[in-house]
Design an enzyme around this catalytic site. Structure first.
Site, PDB file in Angstrom:
ATOM      1  N   ASP A  97       0.903  -1.175   0.008  1.00  0.00           N
ATOM      2  CA  ASP A  97       0.085   0.062   0.010  1.00  0.00           C
ATOM      3  C   ASP A  97       0.946   1.249   0.025  1.00  0.00           C
ATOM      4  OD1 ASP A  97       0.984   0.101   2.560  1.00  0.00           O
ATOM      5  OD2 ASP A  97      -0.888  -0.245   3.549  1.00  0.00           O
ATOM      6  N   ASP A 277      -7.801  -7.231   2.648  1.00  0.00           N
ATOM      7  CA  ASP A 277      -6.642  -7.327   3.706  1.00  0.00           C
ATOM      8  C   ASP A 277      -7.032  -6.666   4.823  1.00  0.00           C
ATOM      9  OD1 ASP A 277      -4.892  -4.474   4.394  1.00  0.00           O
ATOM     10  OD2 ASP A 277      -5.936  -4.244   2.517  1.00  0.00           O
ATOM     11  N   CYS A 316     -12.175 -26.856  11.854  1.00  0.00           N
ATOM     12  CA  CYS A 316     -11.237 -26.470  11.099  1.00  0.00           C
ATOM     13  C   CYS A 316      -9.734 -27.222  10.831  1.00  0.00           C
ATOM     14  CB  CYS A 316     -10.499 -25.242  11.907  1.00  0.00           C
ATOM     15  SG  CYS A 316      -9.289 -24.190  11.154  1.00  0.00           S
ATOM     16  N   CYS A 318      -6.573 -26.421  10.165  1.00  0.00           N
ATOM     17  CA  CYS A 318      -5.303 -25.512  10.379  1.00  0.00           C
ATOM     18  C   CYS A 318      -4.382 -26.454  11.282  1.00  0.00           C
ATOM     19  CB  CYS A 318      -5.628 -24.294  10.771  1.00  0.00           C
ATOM     20  SG  CYS A 318      -5.856 -24.173  12.759  1.00  0.00           S
ATOM     21  N   CYS A 321      -5.618 -26.343  14.979  1.00  0.00           N
ATOM     22  CA  CYS A 321      -6.748 -27.054  15.262  1.00  0.00           C
ATOM     23  C   CYS A 321      -6.473 -28.694  15.315  1.00  0.00           C
ATOM     24  CB  CYS A 321      -7.724 -26.990  14.697  1.00  0.00           C
ATOM     25  SG  CYS A 321      -8.437 -25.226  15.107  1.00  0.00           S
ATOM     26  N   HIS A 347      -4.573 -20.224  13.082  1.00  0.00           N
ATOM     27  CA  HIS A 347      -6.035 -20.419  12.898  1.00  0.00           C
ATOM     28  C   HIS A 347      -6.633 -19.337  12.369  1.00  0.00           C
ATOM     29  CE1 HIS A 347     -10.109 -21.740  13.795  1.00  0.00           C
ATOM     30  NE2 HIS A 347     -10.414 -20.611  14.378  1.00  0.00           N
TER      31      HIS A 347
END
Length: 389
Positions: A97, A277, A316, A318, A321, A347
């Protein structure tokens, strides 16, 4: 005969469901499927999460911040070390940015004039001056795939006159950014594309006129949507996005800047946005806040998790998890251990990245509208019935 080099960016729209869109954006360092959530690596790192962990979580593109990297370690240092991709050990696409939002929100003292902004660093109080040309030069040195034009982001609650003044400056700065970008084409080896930032706050006429004037300057590979999620009412934000969806060319990606809570993500996808974002996944994690599919947003520091052997979100996939339970993560958070922040960050990032991937799949199947309404109903109901920490 020498063949012309391919365009550094190409967007292909593949499917729609209502206003929601699925496609892919081809950039010099890879192809990004959209809708896409971009984790924020403010100072060249997504806080507490390694590049390999980001890849494992499903990230394809990340964001870094011009303002922060300019202050330290310096754009020249990043350039000497091979540019952001090599510096960060991130091989995929990167967006930087312009630093405009940080100049207006973080600088201790700032003086906004038509030629640019003079500000004092939030780190040491030193004085600096950003012009549109300087911002392009800095981003050229950083070497991201997508760089953003310098803009003035009017705060939520401003008058229409104040928003109009910010629009005037933003358009003038955009012309100068484009001229500088074209002047420096080929000066650095990195191939880049420049996105304008559309401003106008929540004033429909200002938004429409600004977009019209931006498009009159020529072709753009994509558009940033700024000046939202800065304190305005949600309904004003949704109305503004619907307006822009009807006006922005269909064959260009729309990057909604600074938006990334789960419900906001789906609501914005439903209104034609492609790229997002937000620092919320890691910022919330540092306070113990996690997102779940069936319980909404939860605070893992709560005493009710002291003996809870379930993962943060049983649905989940991930890293966190798969291997850790709420009781242990709560212990780490209460004890102030950095591992707790890292695990919740991983997560939360995976939660948003998977949500965007699920949205892509549903759009391609033609079931996004019904699926997202059901998902949002369940998420909001869970949040409203959440027990106190």
């Amino acid at each position: 005969m020498t063949r012309p080099s391919p365009a550094p960016a190409h967007f292909a729209l593949e499917a729609t469901d209502g206003r929601a869109r699925a496609g892919h954006l081809s950039l010099p360092n890879g192809v990004v499927e959209t809708p896409v959530f971009m984790p924020v690596g403010t100072v060249g790192t997504v806080k507490g999460v390694a590049p390999e962990e980001l890849r494992d979580a499903g990230a394809s593109m990340i964001l870094a911040n011009t303002y922060h990297l300019y202050l330290r370690p310096g754009a020249e240092v990043v350039r000497e070390l091979g540019g952001l991709h090599e510096f960060m050990r991130w091989p995929g696409p990167i967006l930087t940015d312009s630093g405009g939002f940080q100049v207006f929100s973080l600088a201790r003292i700032r003086d906004i004039r038509d030629d640019g902004v003079t500000f004092h660093s939030h780190i040491d109080g030193s004085s600096h001056h950003f012009t549109p040309e300087r911002v392009v030069d800095i981003q050229r040195q950083l070497g991201a795939d997508v760089i953003m034009a310098f803009d003035e982001c009017a705060a939520g609650g401003v008058t229409e006159e104040e928003a109009a003044l910010a629009n005037r400056r933003t358009l003038s700065w955009l012309e100068r950014c484009r001229a500088r970008f074209e002047e420096t084409e080929g000066v650095v080896p990195t191939r880049q594309v420049l996105f304008p930032v559309l401003q106008g706050n929540v004033f429909d006429d200002l938004r429409a006129r600004h977009l019209e004037r931006v498009m009159a300057l020529g072709e753009w590979p994509g558009f940033g949507i700024g000046g939202l999620s800065v304190g305005e009412a949600k309904q004003d934000m949704w109305r503004t996005l619907s307006l822009l969806d009807s006006l922005i060319p269909r064959d260009r990606p729309r990057y909604l800047m600074g938006v990334g809570y789960p419900d906001d993500l789906l609501e914005s996808i439903a209104r034609g946005c492609d790229m997002f974002d937000c620092v919320a996944p890691t910022r919330n994690a540092r306070h113990g806040t996690a997102w779940t599919s069936h319980e909404g947003q939860i605070n893992l520091k709560g005493a009710r998790f002291r003996l809870d052997r379930e993962p943060i979100d049983p649905g989940c996939d991930c890293y966190t998890c798969r291997g850790y339970d709420r009781a242990y993560i709560r212990h780490l958070l209460v004890a102030g251990e950095l591992l707790g922040h890292r695990l919740v960050s991983i997560h939360n990032l995976r939660f948003l990245l998977r949500l965007a991937a699920d949205a892509r799949l549903r759009i391609r199947e033609g079931t996004f509208s019904m699926w997202s309404r059901t998902w949002l109903r369940r998420y909001h109901a869970a949040r409203s019935h959440a027990p106190a920490p």
